[in-house]
Design a protein around this motif. Structure first.
Motif, PDB file in Angstrom:
ATOM      1  N   THR A  69       0.766  -1.191  -0.141  1.00  0.00           N
ATOM      2  CA  THR A  69       0.179   0.031   0.020  1.00  0.00           C
ATOM      3  C   THR A  69       0.836   1.368   0.047  1.00  0.00           C
ATOM      4  O   THR A  69       0.578   2.319  -0.590  1.00  0.00           O
ATOM      5  CB  THR A  69      -0.779   0.105   1.228  1.00  0.00           C
ATOM      6  OG1 THR A  69      -0.426  -0.331   2.416  1.00  0.00           O
ATOM      7  CG2 THR A  69      -1.894  -1.100   1.079  1.00  0.00           C
ATOM      8  N   ASN A  70       2.071   1.324   0.651  1.00  0.00           N
ATOM      9  CA  ASN A  70       2.898   2.532   0.765  1.00  0.00           C
ATOM     10  C   ASN A  70       3.392   2.619  -0.630  1.00  0.00           C
ATOM     11  O   ASN A  70       3.621   3.940  -1.077  1.00  0.00           O
ATOM     12  CB  ASN A  70       4.149   2.500   1.815  1.00  0.00           C
ATOM     13  CG  ASN A  70       3.296   2.534   3.342  1.00  0.00           C
ATOM     14  OD1 ASN A  70       2.495   3.211   3.377  1.00  0.00           O
ATOM     15  ND2 ASN A  70       4.042   1.696   4.115  1.00  0.00           N
ATOM     16  N   LEU A  71       3.647   1.652  -1.229  1.00  0.00           N
ATOM     17  CA  LEU A  71       4.225   1.863  -2.641  1.00  0.00           C
ATOM     18  C   LEU A  71       3.305   2.574  -3.649  1.00  0.00           C
ATOM     19  O   LEU A  71       3.816   3.525  -4.498  1.00  0.00           O
ATOM     20  CB  LEU A  71       4.494   0.338  -3.237  1.00  0.00           C
ATOM     21  CG  LEU A  71       5.317   0.494  -4.629  1.00  0.00           C
ATOM     22  CD1 LEU A  71       6.701   1.213  -4.401  1.00  0.00           C
ATOM     23  CD2 LEU A  71       5.695  -1.083  -5.200  1.00  0.00           C
ATOM     24  N   GLN A  72       2.017   2.612  -3.416  1.00  0.00           N
ATOM     25  CA  GLN A  72       1.004   3.491  -4.180  1.00  0.00           C
ATOM     26  C   GLN A  72       1.244   4.855  -4.135  1.00  0.00           C
ATOM     27  O   GLN A  72       1.495   5.660  -5.036  1.00  0.00           O
ATOM     28  CB  GLN A  72      -0.277   3.045  -3.767  1.00  0.00           C
ATOM     29  CG  GLN A  72      -1.449   3.741  -4.764  1.00  0.00           C
ATOM     30  CD  GLN A  72      -2.799   3.541  -4.209  1.00  0.00           C
ATOM     31  OE1 GLN A  72      -3.081   3.045  -3.355  1.00  0.00           O
ATOM     32  NE2 GLN A  72      -3.547   4.380  -4.969  1.00  0.00           N
ATOM     33  N   ALA A  73       1.381   5.199  -2.555  1.00  0.00           N
ATOM     34  CA  ALA A  73       1.693   6.696  -2.476  1.00  0.00           C
ATOM     35  C   ALA A  73       2.864   7.271  -2.735  1.00  0.00           C
ATOM     36  O   ALA A  73       3.075   8.210  -3.378  1.00  0.00           O
ATOM     37  CB  ALA A  73       1.493   6.938  -0.715  1.00  0.00           C
ATOM     38  N   ILE A  74       4.035   6.423  -2.745  1.00  0.00           N
ATOM     39  CA  ILE A  74       5.243   6.586  -3.261  1.00  0.00           C
ATOM     40  C   ILE A  74       5.340   6.831  -4.805  1.00  0.00           C
ATOM     41  O   ILE A  74       5.923   7.699  -5.305  1.00  0.00           O
ATOM     42  CB  ILE A  74       6.344   5.455  -2.959  1.00  0.00           C
ATOM     43  CG1 ILE A  74       6.468   5.632  -1.374  1.00  0.00           C
ATOM     44  CG2 ILE A  74       7.877   5.834  -3.709  1.00  0.00           C
ATOM     45  CD1 ILE A  74       7.460   4.613  -0.817  1.00  0.00           C
ATOM     46  N   SER A  75       4.509   5.991  -5.584  1.00  0.00           N
ATOM     47  CA  SER A  75       4.476   5.937  -6.797  1.00  0.00           C
ATOM     48  C   SER A  75       3.846   7.139  -7.571  1.00  0.00           C
ATOM     49  O   SER A  75       4.010   7.689  -8.457  1.00  0.00           O
ATOM     50  CB  SER A  75       3.814   4.635  -7.369  1.00  0.00           C
ATOM     51  OG  SER A  75       4.592   3.520  -7.096  1.00  0.00           O
ATOM     52  N   ILE A  76       2.599   7.852  -6.813  1.00  0.00           N
ATOM     53  CA  ILE A  76       1.992   8.889  -7.078  1.00  0.00           C
ATOM     54  C   ILE A  76       2.848  10.288  -7.223  1.00  0.00           C
ATOM     55  O   ILE A  76       2.983  10.858  -8.036  1.00  0.00           O
ATOM     56  CB  ILE A  76       0.861   9.035  -6.102  1.00  0.00           C
ATOM     57  CG1 ILE A  76      -0.119   7.972  -6.460  1.00  0.00           C
ATOM     58  CG2 ILE A  76       0.300  10.591  -6.373  1.00  0.00           C
ATOM     59  CD1 ILE A  76      -1.352   8.224  -5.144  1.00  0.00           C
ATOM     60  N   VAL A  77       3.871   9.926  -6.172  1.00  0.00           N
ATOM     61  CA  VAL A  77       4.949  11.064  -6.068  1.00  0.00           C
ATOM     62  C   VAL A  77       5.946  10.953  -7.212  1.00  0.00           C
ATOM     63  O   VAL A  77       6.419  12.096  -7.776  1.00  0.00           O
ATOM     64  CB  VAL A  77       5.577  11.001  -4.688  1.00  0.00           C
ATOM     65  CG1 VAL A  77       6.735  12.345  -4.716  1.00  0.00           C
ATOM     66  CG2 VAL A  77       4.463  11.524  -3.569  1.00  0.00           C
ATOM     67  N   ASP A  78       6.545   9.852  -7.537  1.00  0.00           N
ATOM     68  CA  ASP A  78       7.629   9.526  -8.283  1.00  0.00           C
ATOM     69  C   ASP A  78       7.509   9.111  -9.822  1.00  0.00           C
ATOM     70  O   ASP A  78       8.301   9.553 -10.438  1.00  0.00           O
ATOM     71  CB  ASP A  78       8.499   8.522  -7.490  1.00  0.00           C
ATOM     72  CG  ASP A  78       9.213   8.682  -6.133  1.00  0.00           C
ATOM     73  OD1 ASP A  78       9.100   9.743  -5.924  1.00  0.00           O
ATOM     74  OD2 ASP A  78       9.607   7.544  -5.722  1.00  0.00           O
ATOM     75  N   LEU A  79       6.249   8.851 -10.042  1.00  0.00           N
ATOM     76  CA  LEU A  79       5.942   8.310 -11.568  1.00  0.00           C
ATOM     77  C   LEU A  79       5.044   9.515 -12.208  1.00  0.00           C
ATOM     78  O   LEU A  79       4.356  10.273 -11.608  1.00  0.00           O
ATOM     79  CB  LEU A  79       5.138   7.005 -11.441  1.00  0.00           C
ATOM     80  CG  LEU A  79       5.729   5.928 -10.844  1.00  0.00           C
ATOM     81  CD1 LEU A  79       4.692   4.654 -10.984  1.00  0.00           C
ATOM     82  CD2 LEU A  79       7.068   5.683 -11.560  1.00  0.00           C
ATOM     83  N   SER A  80       5.115   9.683 -13.583  1.00  0.00           N
ATOM     84  CA  SER A  80       4.313  10.239 -14.302  1.00  0.00           C
ATOM     85  C   SER A  80       2.780   9.996 -14.072  1.00  0.00           C
ATOM     86  O   SER A  80       2.578   8.803 -13.908  1.00  0.00           O
ATOM     87  CB  SER A  80       4.952  10.427 -15.764  1.00  0.00           C
ATOM     88  OG  SER A  80       4.544   9.105 -16.408  1.00  0.00           O
ATOM     89  N   GLN A  81       1.841  10.829 -14.723  1.00  0.00           N
ATOM     90  CA  GLN A  81       0.478  10.276 -14.586  1.00  0.00           C
ATOM     91  C   GLN A  81       0.156   9.088 -15.307  1.00  0.00           C
ATOM     92  O   GLN A  81      -0.443   8.099 -14.918  1.00  0.00           O
ATOM     93  CB  GLN A  81      -0.309  11.401 -15.309  1.00  0.00           C
ATOM     94  CG  GLN A  81      -1.739  11.288 -15.092  1.00  0.00           C
ATOM     95  CD  GLN A  81      -2.746  12.482 -15.461  1.00  0.00           C
ATOM     96  OE1 GLN A  81      -2.177  13.449 -15.690  1.00  0.00           O
ATOM     97  NE2 GLN A  81      -3.782  12.319 -14.975  1.00  0.00           N
ATOM     98  N   GLU A  82       0.699   8.702 -16.554  1.00  0.00           N
ATOM     99  CA  GLU A  82       0.598   7.642 -17.490  1.00  0.00           C
ATOM    100  C   GLU A  82       1.248   6.525 -16.757  1.00  0.00           C
ATOM    101  O   GLU A  82       0.766   5.136 -16.573  1.00  0.00           O
ATOM    102  CB  GLU A  82       1.029   7.840 -18.777  1.00  0.00           C
ATOM    103  CG  GLU A  82       0.265   8.962 -19.713  1.00  0.00           C
ATOM    104  CD  GLU A  82      -1.481   8.381 -19.654  1.00  0.00           C
ATOM    105  OE1 GLU A  82      -1.679   7.218 -19.928  1.00  0.00           O
ATOM    106  OE2 GLU A  82      -2.103   9.295 -19.531  1.00  0.00           O
ATOM    107  N   GLU A  83       2.362   6.736 -16.185  1.00  0.00           N
ATOM    108  CA  GLU A  83       3.336   5.620 -15.494  1.00  0.00           C
ATOM    109  C   GLU A  83       2.463   5.018 -14.435  1.00  0.00           C
ATOM    110  O   GLU A  83       2.388   3.908 -14.091  1.00  0.00           O
ATOM    111  CB  GLU A  83       4.631   5.902 -15.470  1.00  0.00           C
ATOM    112  CG  GLU A  83       5.549   5.984 -16.233  1.00  0.00           C
ATOM    113  CD  GLU A  83       6.766   6.702 -16.061  1.00  0.00           C
ATOM    114  OE1 GLU A  83       7.881   6.551 -16.777  1.00  0.00           O
ATOM    115  OE2 GLU A  83       6.920   7.407 -14.949  1.00  0.00           O
TER     116      GLU A  83
END
Length: 417
Positions: A69-83
């Motif tokens: 679940t924490n990886l989702q929050a981190i991905s929102i910050v680190d990835l582009s919208q499409e990624e």
């Protein structure tokens, strides 16, 4: 001074904090009242069954997401919208796949543990629905939408309470109806979240990505081990009581845990407010002083709340609990301060999560789990049903102290200014 105060109120973080806590208080009031309602309508033995259900539910979302679940929050910050959209589809597919496997195993429970089969199957379904809601909630939190998050959180508690009252008072149903009410409410809100309040449902396509599934598994496996330890600290107490005593004692303890959960609510709200801000600062390798000051300030706030809650409950317990649950009072006091220590841990736990020190987190939580179990078993002969609460207090104190020193070390190692 007035101008400084006005400027402070205009800050986005402060406004989010106020919004979160307005809805937190409203939700806490409903959740708080639901406990005396249940204790006045069902016996401690029946409340014990609900306590066992909640003990299993605690483990379900981490199990069904492999603690990613924490990886989702981190991905929102680190990835582009499409990624991120691709990650979200793979993540939800991963959850559905694990749910299907666990549900099949749960459906075998009537042949193994018939008395608890309803609880086990219901816990799997409810945990799955909670996890789907968390996908949307995480996006609301990371995108700074506290009002919508607060409304949905309030509705989940309010609707579950209304349906519970309808079943129990209107149709004379028993403890089963409380669990059914929780499932119905969460199912309804998942539909609203995915189809009407976001594009998650419309954009979702089930996909089995071996690469992404492996990445989720690699991220989560150390945390899965720590989740077991977390379950020992947070939920094993009621199973220990069931082993040494009966469902009556479990029910008394579960009621106390429910009352003390007002501190849990404050902790969770604090994390939702500050985590996105801390993530953004850590992404830029700044915010060291902010995190350290946050740790100290929140410690002062949450211990004050725990003390106030304990004093209030001490003088008003007869309005909250029936005489059958009077023995839960010492447990409430102990758990309020235990959860306060957990809140202190969470402020620096954000740092541990962001930099993905999962193995370190696992080791620390297991140390605390051992402290909890050892204390509980050693003290049961003298403290009886209060021993597991003391074990939880010692465990969370240990967790907050160890994480404090490790959190500061991690900030240094990663050159956070």
């Amino acid at each position: 001074m007035i101008k400084k105060f006005e400027a402070l109120l205009k800050r986005k973080e402060v406004q989010q904090f106020i919004n979160y806590y307005i809805f937190t208080i409203l939700s806490a009031l409903i959740g708080f009242y639901s406990i005396p309602y249940l204790t006045s309508h069902i016996s401690p033995e029946d409340y014990g069954m609900i306590g066992i259900f909640l003990g299993i539910v605690f483990f379900m979302p981490p199990l069904l997401s492999f603690s990613a679940t924490n990886l989702q929050a981190i991905s929102i910050v680190d990835l582009s919208q499409e990624e991120y959209k691709k990650f979200r589809n793979d993540y939800i597919s991963f959850i559905i796949s694990l749910f299907a496997i666990v549900l099949v195993l749960a459906l075998l429970s009537p042949f193994i543990m018939p008395r608890y089969s309803f609880i086990i199957i219901a816990a799997v379904i409810y945990g799955f629905l909670q996890l789907l809601s968390t996908v949307h909630s995480t996006e609301l939190i990371q995108h700074g939408k506290p009002t919508m998050f607060g409304i949905l959180n309030f509705l989940s508690i309010f609707l579950a309470f209304i349906i519970t009252v309808l079943f129990i008072s209107g149709f004379n149903q028993g403890w089963h109806s409380r669990i059914i009410s929780l499932i119905l409410t969460e199912a309804l809100l998942v539909i609203v979240r995915f189809l009407f309040l976001s594009k998650i449902g419309k954009e979702f396509k089930f996909s089995v990505s071996k690469v992404e599934f492996r990445a989720l598994a690699r991220f989560g496996w150390p945390l899965m081990i720590s989740v077991v330890a977390g379950w020992i600290i947070n939920q094993s107490d009621r199973f220990i009581l069931l082993h040494f005593y009966s469902l009556k004692e479990v029910g008394i303890y579960a009621a106390a845990y429910g009352i003390s959960s007002i501190i849990v609510t404050f902790n969770q709200t604090m994390l939702k407010v500050v985590a996105p801000l801390v993530y953004r600062k850590l992404n830029k390798r700044i915010g060291r002083n902010f995190v350290i000051k946050l740790n100290l300030l929140y410690a002062l706030v949450i211990f004050s709340i725990a003390a106030l809650a304990s004093v209030t409950i001490h003088y008003c317990w007869h309005l909250l609990l029936g005489t059958r649950y009077e023995a839960s009072l010492p447990v409430i006091y102990i758990l309020c301060f235990a959860q306060a220590f957990f809140g202190v841990y969470m402020t620096l736990g954000i740092v541990v999560d962001y930099f993905k020190y999962n193995k370190l987190k696992t080791i620390v939580i297991w140390i605390c789990a051992i402290v909890s179990l050892t204390t509980s078993f050693l003290l049961i002969p003298t403290l009886k049903i209060y021993a597991p609460a003391v074990g939880t207090l010692f465990a969370f104190f240990t967790l907050s102290v160890i994480t404090y020193f490790n959190g500061r070390k991690i900030l240094n190692v990663n050159n956070v200014m």
